[in-house]
Design a protein around this motif. Structure first.
Motif, short mmCIF file in Angstrom:
data_model
loop_
_atom_site.label_atom_id
_atom_site.label_comp_id
_atom_site.label_asym_id
_atom_site.label_seq_id
_atom_site.Cartn_x
_atom_site.Cartn_y
_atom_site.Cartn_z
N GLU A 100 -78.75 75.82 -32.59
CA GLU A 100 -78.13 74.72 -33.32
C GLU A 100 -77.97 75.04 -34.80
O GLU A 100 -76.99 74.66 -35.43
CB GLU A 100 -78.97 73.45 -33.17
CG GLU A 100 -78.97 72.88 -31.76
CD GLU A 100 -79.94 71.73 -31.60
OE1 GLU A 100 -79.64 70.81 -30.84
OE2 GLU A 100 -81.01 71.75 -32.24
N PRO A 105 -70.31 79.65 -35.71
CA PRO A 105 -70.03 78.94 -34.46
C PRO A 105 -70.35 79.80 -33.24
O PRO A 105 -70.19 81.02 -33.27
CB PRO A 105 -68.53 78.65 -34.55
CG PRO A 105 -68.20 78.72 -36.00
CD PRO A 105 -69.10 79.77 -36.57
N ASP A 126 -71.47 75.44 -29.64
CA ASP A 126 -70.52 74.56 -30.32
C ASP A 126 -69.28 74.26 -29.49
O ASP A 126 -68.72 73.17 -29.56
CB ASP A 126 -70.13 75.18 -31.66
CG ASP A 126 -71.34 75.41 -32.53
OD1 ASP A 126 -72.01 74.42 -32.87
OD2 ASP A 126 -71.64 76.58 -32.85
N LYS A 219 -70.97 71.88 -38.82
CA LYS A 219 -72.04 72.08 -37.83
C LYS A 219 -73.35 71.49 -38.32
O LYS A 219 -74.04 70.78 -37.58
CB LYS A 219 -72.17 73.59 -37.55
CG LYS A 219 -73.16 73.96 -36.48
CD LYS A 219 -73.03 75.42 -36.12
CE LYS A 219 -74.05 75.81 -35.05
NZ LYS A 219 -73.86 77.18 -34.56
#
Length: 263
Positions: A100, A105, A126, A219
């Motif tokens: 995470e 990505p 993602d 993100k």
């Protein structure tokens, strides 16, 4: 063309032209995951932010039967104390948190069964694309009788909802690709393995061409929202005070393609 390779028996890692490809490489065992594979995956994701040339990661499994079928059950034979169970779940939580928090990505290219620890890993990526024969699930209620940690349950319920998550775990069923797409477990479904590889590479090149700080801040901000952390000033400043932001403005005004550096 820049290229680096790390070859280990059970996990392969290759970087070419800013795109890293991680492959779970135990097709004979449906890519069941060993503790060493978990450790190596965490190391790669941790190091990703230190390599400015790396723009995106693709995560997949060898063969066409499985992305990853979960933790290799033989790994549990070494458990002798209650602390072994706690340490295992803590380690899984650390790995998923590392995915995470990864600075670049991650695209999961799912080529078959994606279960247990493999499904947990995919859920933390993602973007997830899969073949039409892909299947997701956590069949632990009919296999080992173990459980998921609260942190892992929180991640999954944030993705698909608590009610649906309970139904999936209680029934111990594997979700077909079409249903997984409707639930948000898959962003896209493709015909077969060759199509999966092509689409993953296409998406990776597209994502790699975009502003790294925009992707990173998005993100991080979405993760903070999930964790109910309401602090984003440094993410805003990271983007708006960057060279990339000035480059983006200049490129747009002069009708040219921007040259992103991540700075």
């Amino acid at each position: 063309m820049n290229e680096t390779r790390t070859l280990e028996a059970d996990l392969l890692y290759e970087v070419r032209d800013g795109i890293g490809r991680i492959t779970f490489n135990r097709p004979q065992a449906r890519n069941a995951l060993t503790f060493d594979m978990y450790r190596r995956l965490a190391e790669i994701c941790t190091g990703a932010g230190k390599d400015r040339a790396l723009k995106v990661l693709i995560l997949t499994g060898a063969g066409d039967k499985a992305f990853a079928s979960g933790t290799d059950i033989n790994q549990f034979r070494a458990f002798k104390t209650p602390q072994d169970a706690i340490d295992y779940e803590t380690g899984i939580d650390h790995l998923l948190g590392t995915l995470e928090q990864c600075q670049v990505p991650i695209i999961a290219a799912i080529n078959g069964v994606c279960a247990g620890g493999g499904a947990g890993i995919a859920a933390c990526c993602d973007i997830r694309i899969g073949v039409k024969t892909a299947k997701f699930g956590f069949p632990i209620a009919r296999t080992l009788g173990n459980c998921l940690s609260m942190s892992n349950l929180a991640r999954l319920s944030a993705l698909i909802g608590a009610a649906r998550l309970k139904e999936i775990i209680f029934t111990a069923r594997l979700i077909e690709a079409a249903e997984a797409s409707g639930l948000g477990l898959l962003n896209e479904v493709v015909e077969d393995r060759p199509a999966l590889d092509r689409r993953a590479d296409e998406l990776a090149r597209l994502v790699a061409s975009h502003a790294p700080l925009t992707l990173r801040s998005t993100k991080q901000a979405l993760l903070r929202l999930q964790l109910k952390v309401q602090e984003d000033e440094e993410l805003i400043l990271m983007c708006y005070q960057s060279r990339d932001f000035r480059e983006g403005m200049d490129a747009f005004l002069n009708k040219r393609k921007p040259q992103w550096t991540g700075e």
